[in-house]
Scaffold this motif. Structure first.
Motif, PDB file in Angstrom:
ATOM      1  N   VAL A 233       0.864  -1.201   0.000  1.00 18.94           N
ATOM      2  CA  VAL A 233       0.000   0.000   0.000  1.00 18.94           C
ATOM      3  C   VAL A 233       0.888   1.235   0.000  1.00 18.94           C
ATOM      4  O   VAL A 233       1.996   1.203   0.542  1.00 18.94           O
ATOM      5  CB  VAL A 233      -0.887   0.031   1.285  1.00 18.94           C
ATOM      6  N   ARG A 234       0.415   2.321  -0.596  1.00 19.06           N
ATOM      7  CA  ARG A 234       1.151   3.588  -0.548  1.00 19.06           C
ATOM      8  C   ARG A 234       0.147   4.743  -0.525  1.00 19.06           C
ATOM      9  O   ARG A 234      -1.065   4.522  -0.624  1.00 19.06           O
ATOM     10  CB  ARG A 234       2.072   3.710  -1.764  1.00 19.06           C
ATOM     11  N   ILE A 235       0.674   5.949  -0.422  1.00 18.52           N
ATOM     12  CA  ILE A 235      -0.176   7.131  -0.608  1.00 18.52           C
ATOM     13  C   ILE A 235      -0.369   7.283  -2.111  1.00 18.52           C
ATOM     14  O   ILE A 235       0.605   7.194  -2.872  1.00 18.52           O
ATOM     15  CB  ILE A 235       0.512   8.403  -0.049  1.00 18.52           C
ATOM     16  N   ASN A 236      -1.588   7.531  -2.520  1.00 22.22           N
ATOM     17  CA  ASN A 236      -1.872   7.671  -3.954  1.00 22.22           C
ATOM     18  C   ASN A 236      -1.142   8.913  -4.494  1.00 22.22           C
ATOM     19  O   ASN A 236      -1.424  10.024  -4.061  1.00 22.22           O
ATOM     20  CB  ASN A 236      -3.388   7.817  -4.153  1.00 22.22           C
ATOM     21  N   PRO A 237      -0.194   8.725  -5.428  1.00 17.84           N
ATOM     22  CA  PRO A 237       0.585   9.893  -5.876  1.00 17.84           C
ATOM     23  C   PRO A 237      -0.277  10.965  -6.562  1.00 17.84           C
ATOM     24  O   PRO A 237       0.075  12.133  -6.573  1.00 17.84           O
ATOM     25  CB  PRO A 237       1.604   9.302  -6.847  1.00 17.84           C
ATOM     26  N   ARG A 238      -1.411  10.519  -7.157  1.00 19.24           N
ATOM     27  CA  ARG A 238      -2.253  11.502  -7.843  1.00 19.24           C
ATOM     28  C   ARG A 238      -3.335  12.087  -6.939  1.00 19.24           C
ATOM     29  O   ARG A 238      -3.921  13.124  -7.228  1.00 19.24           O
ATOM     30  CB  ARG A 238      -2.899  10.859  -9.084  1.00 19.24           C
ATOM     31  N   LYS A 239      -3.621  11.395  -5.828  1.00 14.73           N
ATOM     32  CA  LYS A 239      -4.617  11.883  -4.861  1.00 14.73           C
ATOM     33  C   LYS A 239      -3.978  11.795  -3.474  1.00 14.73           C
ATOM     34  O   LYS A 239      -4.156  10.799  -2.768  1.00 14.73           O
ATOM     35  CB  LYS A 239      -5.880  11.023  -4.923  1.00 14.73           C
ATOM     36  N   PRO A 240      -3.233  12.808  -3.056  1.00 14.31           N
ATOM     37  CA  PRO A 240      -2.392  12.684  -1.854  1.00 14.31           C
ATOM     38  C   PRO A 240      -3.150  12.547  -0.538  1.00 14.31           C
ATOM     39  O   PRO A 240      -2.524  12.316   0.489  1.00 14.31           O
ATOM     40  CB  PRO A 240      -1.562  13.974  -1.889  1.00 14.31           C
ATOM     41  N   LEU A 241      -4.481  12.665  -0.554  1.00 14.33           N
ATOM     42  CA  LEU A 241      -5.243  12.454   0.681  1.00 14.33           C
ATOM     43  C   LEU A 241      -5.811  11.035   0.744  1.00 14.33           C
ATOM     44  O   LEU A 241      -6.582  10.707   1.646  1.00 14.33           O
ATOM     45  CB  LEU A 241      -6.391  13.462   0.807  1.00 14.33           C
ATOM     46  N   GLU A 242      -5.424  10.210  -0.250  1.00 14.92           N
ATOM     47  CA  GLU A 242      -5.948   8.842  -0.297  1.00 14.92           C
ATOM     48  C   GLU A 242      -4.814   7.819  -0.271  1.00 14.92           C
ATOM     49  O   GLU A 242      -3.717   8.084  -0.740  1.00 14.92           O
ATOM     50  CB  GLU A 242      -6.744   8.618  -1.592  1.00 14.92           C
ATOM     51  N   PHE A 243      -5.157   6.644   0.259  1.00  9.15           N
ATOM     52  CA  PHE A 243      -4.229   5.519   0.205  1.00  9.15           C
ATOM     53  C   PHE A 243      -4.492   4.744  -1.090  1.00  9.15           C
ATOM     54  O   PHE A 243      -5.548   4.884  -1.706  1.00  9.15           O
ATOM     55  CB  PHE A 243      -4.415   4.613   1.422  1.00  9.15           C
ATOM     56  N   GLN A 244      -3.523   3.924  -1.465  1.00  5.65           N
ATOM     57  CA  GLN A 244      -3.685   3.162  -2.706  1.00  5.65           C
ATOM     58  C   GLN A 244      -3.072   1.770  -2.556  1.00  5.65           C
ATOM     59  O   GLN A 244      -1.898   1.641  -2.198  1.00  5.65           O
ATOM     60  CB  GLN A 244      -2.984   3.904  -3.855  1.00  5.65           C
ATOM     61  N   ASN A 245      -3.875   0.778  -2.829  1.00  2.95           N
ATOM     62  CA  ASN A 245      -3.404  -0.613  -2.848  1.00  2.95           C
ATOM     63  C   ASN A 245      -2.576  -0.793  -4.124  1.00  2.95           C
ATOM     64  O   ASN A 245      -3.069  -0.540  -5.231  1.00  2.95           O
ATOM     65  CB  ASN A 245      -4.637  -1.535  -2.856  1.00  2.95           C
ATOM     66  N   ILE A 246      -1.314  -1.207  -3.981  1.00  3.17           N
ATOM     67  CA  ILE A 246      -0.482  -1.361  -5.189  1.00  3.17           C
ATOM     68  C   ILE A 246      -0.064  -2.810  -5.408  1.00  3.17           C
ATOM     69  O   ILE A 246       0.761  -3.098  -6.262  1.00  3.17           O
ATOM     70  CB  ILE A 246       0.772  -0.454  -5.139  1.00  3.17           C
ATOM     71  N   CYS A 247      -0.629  -3.726  -4.602  1.00  4.67           N
ATOM     72  CA  CYS A 247      -0.220  -5.123  -4.792  1.00  4.67           C
ATOM     73  C   CYS A 247      -1.229  -5.886  -5.647  1.00  4.67           C
ATOM     74  O   CYS A 247      -0.983  -7.013  -6.043  1.00  4.67           O
ATOM     75  CB  CYS A 247      -0.015  -5.816  -3.454  1.00  4.67           C
ATOM     76  N   GLY A 248      -2.371  -5.253  -5.928  1.00  2.10           N
ATOM     77  CA  GLY A 248      -3.369  -5.901  -6.782  1.00  2.10           C
ATOM     78  C   GLY A 248      -4.017  -7.109  -6.144  1.00  2.10           C
ATOM     79  O   GLY A 248      -4.584  -7.962  -6.823  1.00  2.10           O
ATOM     80  N   ALA A 249      -3.902  -7.219  -4.831  1.00  2.00           N
ATOM     81  CA  ALA A 249      -4.485  -8.371  -4.131  1.00  2.00           C
ATOM     82  C   ALA A 249      -5.305  -7.885  -2.951  1.00  2.00           C
ATOM     83  O   ALA A 249      -5.189  -6.732  -2.525  1.00  2.00           O
ATOM     84  CB  ALA A 249      -3.382  -9.309  -3.660  1.00  2.00           C
TER      85      ALA A 249
END
Ligand SMILES: [Fe+2]
Length: 565
Positions: A233-249
Motif C-alpha cells: 500500500v502507498r499514498i496515492n501519488p495523484r490523490k495525496p489524501l488517499e491511500f492506494q493498494n499497489i499489490c493488486g491483491a
C-alpha cells in the motif's frame, strides 16, 4: 427553540454497544462484551441498549431519535470464508472504485438486518421513533470532532480497517459543521490489507491483536523487510489524501503473497518493518492533509488511531499544532459518534439550539453498590475471604507497596478499550520482576507485551519528555531517567510509556496513587486491564470474582470490599 433531545446510539457490528446522549452530553455508554463476557461481540447489543437507559435513569419513552452506526453491519474478519466472500475477494482488485463502493453500500443497505432490534424497539415502545443511519466513518469522525477540546477549525481524520466500504476519510470542521473532502476505499486500506494481514501472518487475530505487533516492533530492525511492506500500500501519488493498494491483491490473496515474500525473515524484524512503514504512511498522509487544508489542529478516530506509537509521531510533527485522539477509537466507540451526529442533524432540521460538550472523563458505564457486590460475594462463595474496609484506597496502596498484585473493580466502567483505574490490575512499578508475576497471574499473557503506568498528573514532568495531560492511554511518550521509578510500566526495550495521567476526575483512584506516593515516593503505579487473556475487561462483580478465581492475582478490591486469596 430550546428542547431536551435524547438520542439512543447503537452499533451492532464488531464490538457492538449502545450509548445514550442528552443535549449533546454522553449520559451512559456500554459495550455488549461487558455484559456477555464475549470479547468484541458482534450482533445486536440488546443488553447494552436496556442497560444504558437504566444507568442514565432515562425512560425509553423519553428517547427522541435512534442513531444506528453503519449503512452495513461491520463484521470481524472470519477464518472460514463462504463462497461469495471468496468470490468478492477475487473480483475486488478488478472492480473496486469509489463509485462501485457507493453502489454496493447503497444496495446492501436496503437489506440491512434490523429484525432483532425492531423487536426490542417494539418491546421498549420506541418502534415509531425516527432512525438515523450514520455512515461508519461519519460515526468515527463525529466521536472526535464533537468531543474535541477546542473550538474552531479542525482537520478531522478517520482511519480503520474498513467500514461501509471505506478505510479513511478527511474532513474539515468548524463549530458544529463538518465537511468530508476525501476518502479511501476498503481495498486501499493500509490497516486491513497491510497491518492486519501482517497480524494474521503471525498467527494472531486480525482486528484484535494489532497492538501485539506494535508491542513487538521495538525489538526488531525494520530495514530487512520494509521494502516488502512498501509493495502493498502507498499514498496515492495523484490523490495525496488517499491511500492506494499497489499489490493488486485483497485479504487472503495478500496472505499467500506474504508467506512467499517473508519466508526467510525474522518475526521481530517483520513487526518492526510493519510498524515503521505504517508510521511513515500515516505521517505522510497527515502532512498531505495539513498542506491541502491549511488546518493543523487534528481530531482523529478509527481503530488505527489506537496505534499509540503512530499517535506519538503525529503529535510531535512540526506541522501539528494540537492533536486529539478519541480514546474509544475502535468500532466499539461508534455508538457515541452516531448519537452525536444524529443529534446535530436532528437539531439543525428542527431548528433546536445545539449544545456541544467537550469530552472529560470516560466513566460512562455501570456502577455496582456494596450491597450488589455483597450478593455476588455470597453467590460465588467468596464471602468468607472478603472484608469491608473503611479506607480501601489506603489499604490497596499498602498492599501494592508490599508487592501484591491487586485488581480493582470500583465505580463506573470506562468507555473504550483502556482500563482507566476502575477495572484495572494494579502493581508496584518499581520492580521488573512484577512483569513476570503478572504474566503468570493472568494466564497466557504475551511475554513481550509492555505494561502501562498510571501517573499522578502533577508528577508527569518528572517522568515524561514533552509531557502533557494524557488521561486516556491513547498516546505514547518518551521518558526521562527518573522514569526508572516506574520501570515496570514502560516498554522494556525502547523505554516509552503509554501513560494515564490521573487528575481529580476519579478521586478514589487518585487517592490510591497519592497514598502509594506517600509510602514510596513514587508518583505512579502499574496499570493493566482487569481481564484474562482473550476475554473482555470484566463487566460484572460475578465475572470479577470468577477472574480472581481463575488467575493468580493476590487480591481484589471490589467496591469497599477487599477479597484476598
Ligand atoms: Fe471502524
Amino acid at each position: 427553540m430550546k428542547k431536551d433531545v435524547v438520542v439512543l446510539g447503537i452499533h451492532d457490528g464488531h464490538n457492538a454497544g449502545a450509548a445514550l446522549i442528552k443535549n449533546g452530553a454522553v449520559l451512559a455508554a456500554l459495550n455488549e462484551e461487558r455484559l456477555n463476557n464475549i470479547k468484541n461481540f458482534s450482533g445486536p447489543p440488546l443488553g447494552a441498549i436496556k442497560k444504558v437507559c437504566q444507568i442514565a435513569g432515562i425512560d425509553a419513552s423519553e428517547i427522541d431519535i435512534i442513531a444506528m452506526v453503519g449503512l452495513l453491519r461491520t463484521h470481524a474478519p472470519i477464518k472460514e470464508r463462504p463462497f461469495h466472500t471468496r468470490l468478492y475477494e477475487r473480483l475486488t482488485p478488478y472492480i473496486h472504485s469509489h463509485a462501485f463502493c457507493n453502489l454496493l453500500v447503497k444496495t446492501l443497505h436496503r437489506y440491512r438486518k434490523m429484525d432483532e432490534l425492531n423487536r426490542l424497539f417494539r418491546e421498549m415502545g420506541i418502534a415509531e421513533r425516527e432512525i438515523f443511519f450514520v455512515e461508519h466513518h461519519q460515526a468515527h469522525a463525529a466521536c472526535a470532532f464533537y468531543s474535541r477540546p477546542w473550538e474552531g477549525k479542525t482537520l478531522v481524520l478517520t482511519l480503520d480497517g474498513a467500514g461501509d466500504c471505506l478505510c479513511s476519510t478527511v474532513s474539515t470542521g468548524d463549530g458544529t459543521g463538518m465537511k468530508r473532502i476525501a476518502s479511501s476505499t476498503h481495498y486501499d486500506s493500509p490497516s486491513n490489507n497491510f497491518y492486519s494481514e501482517i497480524t494474521g501472518y503471525f498467527g494472531l487475530k486480525r482486528w484484535e491483536h494489532e497492538y501485539k505487533v506494535m508491542g513487538l516492533a521495538p525489538y526488531g530492525r525494520p530495514e530487512y523487510c520494509i521494502d516488502e511492506m512498501k509493495k502493498l500500500v502507498r499514498i496515492n501519488p495523484r490523490k495525496p489524501l488517499e491511500f492506494q493498494n499497489i499489490c493488486g491483491a485483497y485479504l487472503t490473496q495478500i496472505q499467500s503473497r506474504l508467506r512467499k515474500r517473508l519466508a526467510e525473515q525474522r518475526f521481530d524484524n517483520i513487526a518492526a518493518a510493519c510498524q515503521t512503514y505504517f508510521e511513515e504512511l500515516v505521517s505522510q498522509w497527515v502532512r498531505n492533509c495539513i498542506k491541502e487544508t491549511g488546518i493543523n489542529k487534528l481530531a482523529c478516530a478509527g481503530g488505527s488511531f489506537l496505534n499509540v506509537k503512530a499517535n506519538k509521531l503525529i503529535r510531535e510533527m512540526d506541522e501539528v499544532e494540537d492533536a486529539f485522539f478519541y480514546p474509544a477509537s475502535d468500532d466499539g466507540g461508534t455508538p457515541v459518534g452516531a448519537a452525536l451526529e444524529a443529534y446535530y442533524r436532528y437539531c439543525e432540521r428542527e431548528s433546536i439550539e445545539v449544545q456541544r460538550c467537550e469530552m472529560a472523563d470516560l466513566y460512562y458505564g455501570i456502577e455496582y453498590d456494596d450491597e450488589q457486590i455483597e450478593k455476588a460475594l455470597q453467590k460465588t462463595g467468596w464471602e468468607s475471604k472478603a472484608s469491608r474496609i473503611k479506607d480501601i484506597e489506603g489499604e490497596v496502596a499498602s498492599l501494592l507497596q508490599q508487592g501484591k498484585i491487586i485488581a480493582r473493580f470500583s465505580g463506573r466502567d470506562e468507555w473504550g478499550p483502556r482500563a482507566l483505574g476502575n477495572r484495572s490490575i494494579l502493581a508496584d512499578p518499581r520492580d521488573l520482576r512484577v512483569i513476570r508475576k503478572i504474566n503468570f497471574a493472568i494466564k497466557q499473557r504475551d511475554f513481550w507485551m509492555p505494561f502501562a503506568p498510571a501517573i499522578l498528573e502533577e508528577r508527569m514532568d518528572d517522568y515524561l519528555i514533552d509531557a502533557r495531560p494524557a488521561r486516556y492511554m491513547i498516546e505514547a511518550f518518551d521518558t526521562k531517567g527518573a522514569a526508572s521509578q516506574i520501570i515496570a510500566g514502560l516498554h522494556p526495550y525502547d523505554m516509552t510509556a503509554r501513560p494515564q495521567t490521573v487528575n481529580d476526575w476519579n478521586p478514589s483512584y487518585r487517592r490510591i496513587l497519592t497514598e502509594f506516593q506517600g509510602l514510596t515516593g513514587v508518583g505512579g503505579v502499574l496499570n493493566t486491564s482487569f481481564n484474562l487473556h482473550g476475554y473482555p475487561i470484566v463487566g460484572t462483580p460475578e465475572v470479577a470474582l470468577e477472574t480472581l478465581e481463575q488467575s493468580d492475582l493476590d487480591g481484589l478490591a471490589i467496591g469497599n470490599w477487599l477479597v484476598m486469596k
